[in-house]
Design a protein around this motif. Sequence first.
Motif, PDB file in Angstrom:
ATOM      1  N   ASN A  41       0.834  -1.211   0.000  1.00 19.54           N
ATOM      2  CA  ASN A  41       0.000   0.000   0.000  1.00 19.54           C
ATOM      3  C   ASN A  41       0.864   1.254   0.000  1.00 19.54           C
ATOM      4  OD1 ASN A  41      -2.658  -0.627  -0.200  1.00 19.54           O
ATOM      5  ND2 ASN A  41      -3.110  -0.389   1.978  1.00 19.54           N
ATOM      6  N   ASN A  42       1.910   1.231   0.831  1.00 22.52           N
ATOM      7  CA  ASN A  42       2.783   2.401   0.954  1.00 22.52           C
ATOM      8  C   ASN A  42       3.563   2.682  -0.320  1.00 22.52           C
ATOM      9  OD1 ASN A  42       2.067   3.119   3.577  1.00 22.52           O
ATOM     10  ND2 ASN A  42       3.600   1.787   4.493  1.00 22.52           N
ATOM     11  N   LEU A  43       3.833   1.654  -1.106  1.00 22.74           N
ATOM     12  CA  LEU A  43       4.574   1.869  -2.353  1.00 22.74           C
ATOM     13  C   LEU A  43       3.867   2.850  -3.277  1.00 22.74           C
ATOM     14  CD1 LEU A  43       6.040  -1.589  -3.410  1.00 22.74           C
ATOM     15  CD2 LEU A  43       7.282   0.493  -2.873  1.00 22.74           C
ATOM     16  N   THR A  44       2.549   2.829  -3.249  1.00 23.56           N
ATOM     17  CA  THR A  44       1.799   3.714  -4.146  1.00 23.56           C
ATOM     18  C   THR A  44       1.501   5.068  -3.518  1.00 23.56           C
ATOM     19  OG1 THR A  44      -0.287   2.750  -3.404  1.00 23.56           O
ATOM     20  CG2 THR A  44       0.726   1.782  -5.362  1.00 23.56           C
ATOM     21  N   THR A  45       1.554   5.169  -2.182  1.00 23.33           N
ATOM     22  CA  THR A  45       1.156   6.417  -1.523  1.00 23.33           C
ATOM     23  C   THR A  45       2.306   7.155  -0.834  1.00 23.33           C
ATOM     24  OG1 THR A  45       0.578   5.252   0.514  1.00 23.33           O
ATOM     25  CG2 THR A  45      -1.173   5.559  -1.113  1.00 23.33           C
ATOM     26  N   PHE A  46       3.458   6.521  -0.695  1.00 23.73           N
ATOM     27  CA  PHE A  46       4.560   7.135   0.054  1.00 23.73           C
ATOM     28  C   PHE A  46       5.120   8.322  -0.716  1.00 23.73           C
ATOM     29  CE2 PHE A  46       8.684   7.324   2.250  1.00 23.73           C
ATOM     30  CZ  PHE A  46       8.260   7.168   3.564  1.00 23.73           C
ATOM     31  N   ARG A  47       5.382   9.397   0.001  1.00 27.29           N
ATOM     32  CA  ARG A  47       5.946  10.606  -0.626  1.00 27.29           C
ATOM     33  C   ARG A  47       7.390  10.373  -1.036  1.00 27.29           C
ATOM     34  NH1 ARG A  47       4.170  15.575   3.322  1.00 27.29           N
ATOM     35  NH2 ARG A  47       2.044  14.904   3.673  1.00 27.29           N
ATOM     36  N   ASP A  48       7.842  11.175  -1.947  1.00 22.83           N
ATOM     37  CA  ASP A  48       9.232  11.133  -2.404  1.00 22.83           C
ATOM     38  C   ASP A  48       9.882  12.480  -2.078  1.00 22.83           C
ATOM     39  OD1 ASP A  48      11.597  10.471  -3.652  1.00 22.83           O
ATOM     40  OD2 ASP A  48      10.857  10.944  -5.655  1.00 22.83           O
ATOM     41  N   PRO A  49      10.195  12.703  -0.806  1.00 22.25           N
ATOM     42  CA  PRO A  49      10.638  14.044  -0.397  1.00 22.25           C
ATOM     43  C   PRO A  49      12.026  14.453  -0.896  1.00 22.25           C
ATOM     44  CG  PRO A  49      10.756  12.536   1.452  1.00 22.25           C
ATOM     45  CD  PRO A  49      10.132  11.784   0.319  1.00 22.25           C
ATOM     46  N   ILE A  50      12.871  13.481  -1.244  1.00 18.21           N
ATOM     47  CA  ILE A  50      14.224  13.860  -1.650  1.00 18.21           C
ATOM     48  C   ILE A  50      14.557  13.446  -3.081  1.00 18.21           C
ATOM     49  CG2 ILE A  50      15.226  14.064   0.654  1.00 18.21           C
ATOM     50  CD1 ILE A  50      16.153  11.214   0.493  1.00 18.21           C
ATOM     51  N   GLY A  51      13.542  13.051  -3.847  1.00 15.51           N
ATOM     52  CA  GLY A  51      13.717  12.800  -5.271  1.00 15.51           C
ATOM     53  C   GLY A  51      14.376  11.487  -5.647  1.00 15.51           C
ATOM     54  N   LEU A  52      14.332  10.494  -4.790  1.00 18.14           N
ATOM     55  CA  LEU A  52      14.915   9.192  -5.104  1.00 18.14           C
ATOM     56  C   LEU A  52      13.893   8.199  -5.619  1.00 18.14           C
ATOM     57  CD1 LEU A  52      17.238   8.799  -1.987  1.00 18.14           C
ATOM     58  CD2 LEU A  52      17.900   9.476  -4.295  1.00 18.14           C
ATOM     59  N   GLY A  53      12.645   8.600  -5.635  1.00 15.27           N
ATOM     60  CA  GLY A  53      11.554   7.706  -5.998  1.00 15.27           C
ATOM     61  C   GLY A  53      10.867   7.207  -4.735  1.00 15.27           C
ATOM     62  N   ALA A  55       9.671   4.276  -3.891  1.00 15.26           N
ATOM     63  CA  ALA A  55      10.100   2.961  -3.399  1.00 15.26           C
ATOM     64  C   ALA A  55      11.403   3.069  -2.599  1.00 15.26           C
ATOM     65  CB  ALA A  55      10.261   1.986  -4.557  1.00 15.26           C
ATOM     66  N   VAL A  56      12.363   3.808  -3.129  1.00 15.02           N
ATOM     67  CA  VAL A  56      13.648   3.970  -2.438  1.00 15.02           C
ATOM     68  C   VAL A  56      13.450   4.766  -1.147  1.00 15.02           C
ATOM     69  CG1 VAL A  56      15.963   4.954  -2.600  1.00 15.02           C
ATOM     70  CG2 VAL A  56      14.982   3.775  -4.564  1.00 15.02           C
ATOM     71  N   SER A  57      12.658   5.827  -1.206  1.00 18.83           N
ATOM     72  CA  SER A  57      12.386   6.622  -0.004  1.00 18.83           C
ATOM     73  C   SER A  57      11.725   5.782   1.083  1.00 18.83           C
ATOM     74  CB  SER A  57      11.496   7.821  -0.344  1.00 18.83           C
ATOM     75  OG  SER A  57      12.183   8.714  -1.179  1.00 18.83           O
ATOM     76  N   LEU A  58      10.787   4.942   0.688  1.00 12.56           N
ATOM     77  CA  LEU A  58      10.115   4.060   1.644  1.00 12.56           C
ATOM     78  C   LEU A  58      11.092   3.066   2.249  1.00 12.56           C
ATOM     79  CD1 LEU A  58       7.585   2.929   3.049  1.00 12.56           C
ATOM     80  CD2 LEU A  58       7.140   1.591   0.975  1.00 12.56           C
ATOM     81  N   GLN A  59      11.939   2.482   1.431  1.00 10.48           N
ATOM     82  CA  GLN A  59      12.914   1.519   1.938  1.00 10.48           C
ATOM     83  C   GLN A  59      13.922   2.171   2.878  1.00 10.48           C
ATOM     84  OE1 GLN A  59      14.368  -0.077  -1.742  1.00 10.48           O
ATOM     85  NE2 GLN A  59      12.604  -1.430  -2.005  1.00 10.48           N
TER      86      GLN A  59
END
Length: 138
Positions: A41-53, A55-59
Amino acid sequence: MKRLFFSTSQFLPGIGLALLRIGAALMMLTHGWAKIANFSNNLTTFRDPIGLGPAVSLQLAIFAEFFCAILLALGFLTRLSLVPMIITMAVAAFIAHADDPFATKEKSLLFLLIFIVLLFLGPGRYSVDAQIKKGRNY
């Protein structure tokens, strides 16, 4: 009662530092676990605050909030594990929630403050790091 308030023993500060370290780590762990439990769920809704995408930001957030929190709770590689946690809370407070009201970013600012204090003070005497150091002659 005098012993409690005027003691110069290292016992109480050691206990206080352990409580702060373990308490903050366990509270942070709940945030990381929630991200793991809802990963798809988070993969589709997680923000990308630093421009890495997203998925990477979530990880990276999961790494800091879950895995580094476990290390912090144990007091193992404490200062090293605090660096990703500090970065994550700084990004949350100053980038992801930059335009939000203070009440929204307050939690991340409190975690940030605690993690910076722990970075300066270290893990304390009741930690794995202290036990490792005790066995070595520095």
